[in-house]
Write an enzyme that holds these catalytic residues in place. Structure first.
Site, PDB file in Angstrom:
ATOM      1  N   CYS A 171      22.683   1.101  16.623  1.00 16.52           N
ATOM      2  CA  CYS A 171      21.636   0.260  16.040  1.00 16.52           C
ATOM      3  C   CYS A 171      21.706   0.167  14.522  1.00 16.52           C
ATOM      4  O   CYS A 171      21.588   1.173  13.811  1.00 16.52           O
ATOM      5  CB  CYS A 171      20.275   0.791  16.460  1.00 16.52           C
ATOM      6  SG  CYS A 171      18.930  -0.167  15.736  1.00 16.52           S
ATOM      7  N   SER A 223      10.698  -1.851  17.783  1.00 13.96           N
ATOM      8  CA  SER A 223       9.885  -0.912  16.994  1.00 13.96           C
ATOM      9  C   SER A 223       8.440  -0.890  17.476  1.00 13.96           C
ATOM     10  O   SER A 223       7.785   0.156  17.437  1.00 13.96           O
ATOM     11  CB  SER A 223       9.929  -1.302  15.516  1.00 13.96           C
ATOM     12  OG  SER A 223      11.255  -1.353  15.077  1.00 13.96           O
ATOM     13  N   GLU A 241       9.718   3.405   9.471  1.00 14.54           N
ATOM     14  CA  GLU A 241       8.418   2.862   9.888  1.00 14.54           C
ATOM     15  C   GLU A 241       7.651   3.886  10.724  1.00 14.54           C
ATOM     16  O   GLU A 241       6.468   4.142  10.498  1.00 14.54           O
ATOM     17  CB  GLU A 241       8.614   1.589  10.725  1.00 14.54           C
ATOM     18  CG  GLU A 241       9.158   0.413   9.942  1.00 14.54           C
ATOM     19  CD  GLU A 241       9.624  -0.757  10.830  1.00 14.54           C
ATOM     20  OE1 GLU A 241       9.949  -1.815  10.265  1.00 14.54           O
ATOM     21  OE2 GLU A 241       9.691  -0.613  12.081  1.00 14.54           O
ATOM     22  N   ALA A 265      15.424  -7.896  17.518  1.00 11.45           N
ATOM     23  CA  ALA A 265      15.666  -6.449  17.562  1.00 11.45           C
ATOM     24  C   ALA A 265      14.846  -5.750  16.491  1.00 11.45           C
ATOM     25  O   ALA A 265      14.532  -4.577  16.602  1.00 11.45           O
ATOM     26  CB  ALA A 265      17.147  -6.148  17.356  1.00 11.45           C
TER      27      ALA A 265
HETATM   28  C1  HEM Z   1      21.631  -2.459  18.258  1.00  9.36           C
HETATM   29  C2  HEM Z   1      17.787   0.009  19.825  1.00  9.36           C
HETATM   30  C3  HEM Z   1      15.280  -1.280  15.885  1.00  9.36           C
HETATM   31  C4  HEM Z   1      18.842  -4.296  14.722  1.00  9.36           C
HETATM   32  C5  HEM Z   1      20.815  -1.641  18.982  1.00  9.36           C
HETATM   33  C6  HEM Z   1      21.210  -0.940  20.173  1.00  9.36           C
HETATM   34  C7  HEM Z   1      20.138  -0.272  20.621  1.00  9.36           C
HETATM   35  C8  HEM Z   1      19.049  -0.518  19.711  1.00  9.36           C
HETATM   36  C9  HEM Z   1      20.047   0.571  21.883  1.00  9.36           C
HETATM   37  C10 HEM Z   1      22.620  -0.928  20.784  1.00  9.36           C
HETATM   38  C11 HEM Z   1      22.770  -1.909  21.884  1.00  9.36           C
HETATM   39  C12 HEM Z   1      24.105  -1.748  22.567  1.00  9.36           C
HETATM   40  O1  HEM Z   1      24.949  -0.927  22.198  1.00  9.36           O
HETATM   41  O2  HEM Z   1      24.311  -2.478  23.528  1.00  9.36           O
HETATM   42  C13 HEM Z   1      16.804  -0.121  18.873  1.00  9.36           C
HETATM   43  C14 HEM Z   1      15.550   0.589  18.921  1.00  9.36           C
HETATM   44  C15 HEM Z   1      14.841   0.221  17.803  1.00  9.36           C
HETATM   45  C16 HEM Z   1      15.651  -0.707  17.067  1.00  9.36           C
HETATM   46  C17 HEM Z   1      15.129   1.539  20.017  1.00  9.36           C
HETATM   47  C18 HEM Z   1      13.483   0.631  17.330  1.00  9.36           C
HETATM   48  C19 HEM Z   1      12.845   1.606  17.758  1.00  9.36           C
HETATM   49  C20 HEM Z   1      16.028  -2.193  15.203  1.00  9.36           C
HETATM   50  C21 HEM Z   1      15.659  -2.806  13.950  1.00  9.36           C
HETATM   51  C22 HEM Z   1      16.672  -3.672  13.646  1.00  9.36           C
HETATM   52  C23 HEM Z   1      17.678  -3.587  14.681  1.00  9.36           C
HETATM   53  C24 HEM Z   1      14.403  -2.493  13.157  1.00  9.36           C
HETATM   54  C25 HEM Z   1      16.871  -4.582  12.473  1.00  9.36           C
HETATM   55  C26 HEM Z   1      16.116  -5.042  11.671  1.00  9.36           C
HETATM   56  C27 HEM Z   1      19.879  -4.056  15.585  1.00  9.36           C
HETATM   57  C28 HEM Z   1      21.134  -4.775  15.530  1.00  9.36           C
HETATM   58  C29 HEM Z   1      21.948  -4.247  16.545  1.00  9.36           C
HETATM   59  C30 HEM Z   1      21.162  -3.216  17.206  1.00  9.36           C
HETATM   60  C31 HEM Z   1      21.498  -5.858  14.552  1.00  9.36           C
HETATM   61  C32 HEM Z   1      23.367  -4.656  16.888  1.00  9.36           C
HETATM   62  C33 HEM Z   1      24.328  -3.749  16.200  1.00  9.36           C
HETATM   63  C34 HEM Z   1      25.768  -4.080  16.516  1.00  9.36           C
HETATM   64  O3  HEM Z   1      26.065  -4.742  17.514  1.00  9.36           O
HETATM   65  O4  HEM Z   1      26.625  -3.697  15.714  1.00  9.36           O
HETATM   66  N1  HEM Z   1      19.487  -1.356  18.708  1.00  9.36           N
HETATM   67  N2  HEM Z   1      16.829  -0.890  17.761  1.00  9.36           N
HETATM   68  N3  HEM Z   1      17.257  -2.674  15.607  1.00  9.36           N
HETATM   69  N4  HEM Z   1      19.925  -3.129  16.603  1.00  9.36           N
HETATM   70 FE1  HEM Z   1      18.409  -1.921  17.102  1.00  9.36          FE
END
Ligand code: HEM
Length: 412
Positions: free
Chosen positions: A361, A251, A370, A246
């Site tokens: 997220c 990103s 970034e 992720a």
């Molecule tokens: C969760 C999008 C960047 C780590 C999510 C979710 C989305 C998302 C849509 C929710 C998924 C759901 O509810 O089913 C994005 C987008 C990003 C991005 C569009 C960049 C443009 C990142 C980065 C990291 C990250 C840079 C970490 C280094 C996580 C984690 C979750 C998450 C750990 C789970 C959170 C949870 O379940 O509590 N992300 N993400 N993401 N994202 Fe991102």
């Protein structure tokens, strides 16, 4: 004349839009299919008895309602496969979700992330200097991959010589996040191989940090594991997997989609050049306009009424984030790329590109930082941006993006 043929024809058009919204040859533009789906209603029958959630209001209602669970997703998406993705808190509910998210949460707060700003700016400056010297590049290779990959690897403590290997493993896993029914036998095999390689690689790194602690996130997780029975080894690997995959696959697409939108809408690029401080709000418009993550799923844990529809326990929905972001009921001129849409004082809904609610997220502050750094640098230093070829797209549905972005870049 009976109305039946009309109904059948209409149904077929919607069913066709369901298929086309994930079709590999239409990955460059799922938005026309989304328009048809939204017009058909807030809920449209999807594959395997699921319901597609097409509009913003219902998507928001579902994501913020904890009676909808994300814990069933691996079963829903990967029921037939013989390999399990190591459990990550993305697919857990409290109390496990709270415990594991809490362990890494501090590393990703806006405050901690602002400490990485200088490193990000230095990296972007250096890469941009190389791009400007070369002029014609694949922007994904030259900028969109190296920035997030380097930052997440440095945070975790992955040695530089292994960054390319980490990238290759997570590419295999990212395609594997798509529903199994969309994957070929080779892609399923590639995911299995990537997960095994990831587990072995990070298992070794964890052992090294246990013997030789360093100021990095892997060491912090190892110490949490040792401090009590706060996380198992499998949970540790699962947490690393979600942070790595992720942490850059998404990103990369944000950066690529943003540059593409600026090329396609030169007037918006000129606005950014005239005022590079628009970069902060521009990030959110890129996120809304061309979402890096196109869908997520939820399963009802109770009888739940959303709008005019009542779901029963076990009902599964596929929330089309990329469609909700283009819903004309939520955004005026929803198909227009407008860098100033999120300027303070302007009335607009929030986009759903980072999800919402419990699973919002974790990496949003990092991804935003970034992208803001990159947009600011482009606005300040680049005078001309143009496409050298129409970009091809990867077949990925959940984490959607290009496979190449050949551009010509001029500037100083
Ligand atoms: C969760 C999008 C960047 C780590 C999510 C979710 C989305 C998302 C849509 C929710 C998924 C759901 O509810 O089913 C994005 C987008 C990003 C991005 C569009 C960049 C443009 C990142 C980065 C990291 C990250 C840079 C970490 C280094 C996580 C984690 C979750 C998450 C750990 C789970 C959170 C949870 O379940 O509590 N992300 N993400 N993401 N994202 Fe991102």
């Amino acid at each position: 004349m009976s109305s039946e043929p009309v109904a059948v024809a209409a149904m077929t058009r919607v069913q066709q839009a369901v298929v086309e919204s994930v079709a590999p040859h239409l990955r460059h533009n799922p938005y026309d299919s989304y328009r048809i789906l939204r017009a058909a209603g807030p809920f449209v029958p999807g594959p395997h008895g699921t319901h597609l959630v097409t509009r913003h209001a219902e998507a928001q209602a579902i994501l913020t309602d904890s009676r909808w669970s994300h814990a069933e997703e691996p079963q829903l998406l990967h029921g037939d496969s013989d390999v399990e993705l190591p459990g990550s808190f993305l697919w857990m509910e409290p109390p496990d979700h709270t415990r594991l998210r809490g362990l890494v949460g501090k590393a990703f707060t806006a405050r901690t992330v602002s400490g990485l700003r200088e490193r990000a700016a230095q990296l972007v400056d250096q890469l941009l200097a190389e791009i400007l010297a070369e002029r014609e590049v694949d922007l994904l290779e030259a900028l969109a991959y190296p920035v997030p990959l380097t930052l997440i690897c440095e945070m975790l403590g992955v040695p530089e010589e292994a960054h390319a290997q980490v990238r290759a493993m997570s590419a295999g896993i990212a395609r594997g996040l798509d529903p199994d029914v969309l994957l070929s036998a080779e892609e399923l095999a590639a995911r299995t191989a990537a997960v095994h390689e990831f587990t072995a690689f990070f298992g070794d790194l964890v052992e090294q940090r246990r013997r030789d602690p360093r100021p990095d996130l892997i060491t912090a997780l190892v110490q949490a594991e040792e401090a009590g029975v706060r996380l198992t080894h499998t949970e540790l690997i699962g947490t690393l997997l979600i942070l790595v995959v992720a942490g850059h696959e998404t990103s990369v697409n944000l950066i690529g989609n943003g540059v593409l939108a600026l090329i396609r809408e030169p007037a918006e690029f000129q606005r950014l050049r005239a005022d590079p401080d628009l970069a902060g709000v521009a990030v959110d418009e890129v996120l809304r306009y061309d979402a890096p993550v196109h869908l997520t799923t939820r399963t009802a844990r109770a009888e739940i009424t959303v709008g005019e529809r009542t779901f029963v326990p076990g009902d599964a929905v596929i929330v089309l984030l990329g469609s909700a972001n283009r819903d004309p009921e939520a955004f005026s001129g929803a198909d227009r790329f407008d860098l100033s849409r999120y300027l303070p004082g302007r009335e607009t809904e929030r986009h759903l590109s980072f999800g919402l609610g419990l699973h919002y997220c974790l990496g949003a502050p990092l991804a935003r930082m970034e992208m803001r750094t990159i947009l600011h640098a482009l606005g300040t230093r680049v005078t001309e941006l143009s496409l050298l070829a129409e970009p091809p797209y990867r077949p990925n549905v959940v984490v959607r993006g290009m496979s190449e972005l050949r551009v010509r870049v001029e500037g100083r």
